[in-house]
Design an enzyme around this catalytic site. Sequence first.
Site, short mmCIF file in Angstrom:
data_model
loop_
_atom_site.label_atom_id
_atom_site.label_comp_id
_atom_site.label_asym_id
_atom_site.label_seq_id
_atom_site.Cartn_x
_atom_site.Cartn_y
_atom_site.Cartn_z
N CYS A 259 0.83 -1.20 0.00
CA CYS A 259 0.00 0.00 0.00
C CYS A 259 0.87 1.26 0.00
O CYS A 259 1.83 1.37 -0.76
CB CYS A 259 -0.96 -0.05 1.19
SG CYS A 259 -2.36 1.07 1.09
N SER A 260 0.56 2.21 0.88
CA SER A 260 1.27 3.49 0.89
C SER A 260 2.65 3.40 1.52
O SER A 260 3.36 4.40 1.61
CB SER A 260 0.44 4.54 1.64
OG SER A 260 0.20 4.13 2.97
#
Length: 325
Positions: A112-113
């Site tokens: 993800c981030s």
Amino acid sequence: MRTTKTIAILAMPGVQLLDVSGPLDVFAEANVQARTEAYRLRVIASQPGAIRSSSGVRLMPDAVIGEDMGDEPIHTLLVAGTPHAATAATNLDVTAWLRKLTPKARRFGSVCSGAFVLAQAGLLNGRRVTTHWAVADQLAQSFPAVQVDADAIHVRDGRLRTAAGVTAGLDLSLALVEEDLGREIAMKVAAQLVMLFKRPGGQMQFSRKGEAAPTGRSALQEVQRWIAANPAEDHSVAHLAGRMSLSPRHFARLFTQEVGATPAAWVEGIRVSTARRLLEAGDAAPKQVAAQCGFADADTLRRAFQRQVGITPAEYRKRYAHAVG
């Protein structure tokens, strides 16, 4: 004889819990299916004490960055994401630790981030990566040297592995298990965790960005609003240019310069967005949707839809009909 591989996941304050627990469960299940300790699992914190996740649940780490982990080399180092990773200030201690550890690891990457943390450390320059669709554009804009694939579920680039949003961490981990232990073990893990072995399509099918807000001078914004409100109308360059009393060549150049996309690409995006809403409603077949959105026929809709969403309209309708109230 198989050797045990240490999987270390860096979890920072506010971490998305599934970015950590999802991959850990995949590797733990791989140990069960392989009937051996193929993986040793470690959660690494950026500071001493329990790690408070975004859901409020606290994790107790196995180690803290900077601590001596003894003779235990890290085989795979992953950085978990946080909801605020895209806007968080750079943690110099974390970037220094990553720059020191990643050259020693056989693989490294992010979920993800978490890609933003690696990018801040300069570890993604010149690399092809992915991240959550909602922040993919921001990653590309903030770090121009990084090649961002906004649609991929997970990406392999040499020693680097990156996964898209949240549950994509499970897909990435399953791919790593297949690399290490073979297809048969990976398929058994997928079956036990009730997950797809290979997820069809990319992450754009999950995107809820909606239509781009009108940009550019007021007359161009008016044209964009008209297109969005009337997707089935004639939106050829010549017709749109006539609405602004400009030559087609001048209009196309002005539109591309101020909107950031060609008129044809922008119109296609609006039509696909409208098609998604109609397919989610589930009341119309792809042929009817094509007509309502301004596509010449169902085949033209299918090609545009696959190009932007990654799956066919029929498959999208099957998965998401009535999913949105």
